[in-house]
Write a protein that holds these residues in place. Sequence first.
Motif, PDB file in Angstrom:
ATOM      1  N   ILE A   2       0.857  -1.177   0.000  1.00 32.62           N
ATOM      2  CA  ILE A   2       0.000   0.000   0.000  1.00 32.62           C
ATOM      3  C   ILE A   2       0.892   1.225   0.000  1.00 32.62           C
ATOM      4  O   ILE A   2       1.733   1.400   0.884  1.00 32.62           O
ATOM      5  N   GLY A   3       0.700   2.076  -1.001  1.00 32.69           N
ATOM      6  CA  GLY A   3       1.476   3.295  -1.103  1.00 32.69           C
ATOM      7  C   GLY A   3       0.794   4.434  -0.359  1.00 32.69           C
ATOM      8  O   GLY A   3      -0.267   4.273   0.267  1.00 32.69           O
ATOM      9  N   PHE A   4       1.413   5.597  -0.453  1.00 32.68           N
ATOM     10  CA  PHE A   4       0.896   6.770   0.245  1.00 32.68           C
ATOM     11  C   PHE A   4      -0.479   7.156  -0.262  1.00 32.68           C
ATOM     12  O   PHE A   4      -1.377   7.473   0.526  1.00 32.68           O
ATOM     13  N   TRP A   5      -0.665   7.174  -1.571  1.00 28.79           N
ATOM     14  CA  TRP A   5      -1.939   7.631  -2.132  1.00 28.79           C
ATOM     15  C   TRP A   5      -3.071   6.674  -1.808  1.00 28.79           C
ATOM     16  O   TRP A   5      -4.205   7.105  -1.574  1.00 28.79           O
ATOM     17  N   GLU A   6      -2.787   5.361  -1.784  1.00 26.87           N
ATOM     18  CA  GLU A   6      -3.825   4.413  -1.401  1.00 26.87           C
ATOM     19  C   GLU A   6      -4.222   4.613   0.060  1.00 26.87           C
ATOM     20  O   GLU A   6      -5.393   4.580   0.421  1.00 26.87           O
ATOM     21  N   LEU A   7      -3.242   4.860   0.904  1.00 29.08           N
ATOM     22  CA  LEU A   7      -3.503   5.102   2.318  1.00 29.08           C
ATOM     23  C   LEU A   7      -4.293   6.394   2.521  1.00 29.08           C
ATOM     24  O   LEU A   7      -5.220   6.453   3.338  1.00 29.08           O
ATOM     25  N   ALA A   8      -3.951   7.431   1.756  1.00 30.23           N
ATOM     26  CA  ALA A   8      -4.677   8.703   1.852  1.00 30.23           C
ATOM     27  C   ALA A   8      -6.126   8.525   1.405  1.00 30.23           C
ATOM     28  O   ALA A   8      -7.055   9.077   2.015  1.00 30.23           O
ATOM     29  N   LEU A   9      -6.343   7.741   0.345  1.00 32.04           N
ATOM     30  CA  LEU A   9      -7.700   7.486  -0.134  1.00 32.04           C
ATOM     31  C   LEU A   9      -8.521   6.732   0.907  1.00 32.04           C
ATOM     32  O   LEU A   9      -9.688   7.070   1.160  1.00 32.04           O
TER      33      LEU A   9
END
Length: 115
Positions: free
Chosen positions: A4-11
Motif C-alpha cells: 500500500i502506497g501513500f496515495w492508497e492510504l490517503a484514499l
Amino acid sequence: MLDIGFWELALIAVLALLVLGPERLPSAIRSVSQLIRSVKQTANNLKSELNHELRVSELHEQLKQAEAKGMQNLTSAEKKAVSELEEAARSVNASIQPQNNPAESNSNQTKENKE
C-alpha cells in the motif's frame, strides 16, 4: 507486508472520514489498532510455542539416538541434549519436592536435641 502506497492510504483515510465522520473516526482507529496489536501478539505467541515444540522434538530425537547407542560414544549434540534433559528433570524434581517450613525444621531440631 502489504503493498500500500501513500496515495492508497490517503484514499482509505478520506473514505473512512466520509463514512464514519469525525466523531467516530478516532474510536474506529483505536479499535483497529487494538485488533492489529492482538493479532501480532497472538502470532508471536504461536511462533514461540512452535519454536519450543520444535526444540523439544529435536531433544527427543537426540535422546533416542543416544539411547540407541547405549549412552556411549555420544556426539557433542547428543551429550548436550542429555545434559539439558537431566537439568530439566532436576529442576522439576526440585519444584515437586515438599519444602520444609522453618517452624517445622526448628521443632524437628529441638526434638532431636532433646533425644
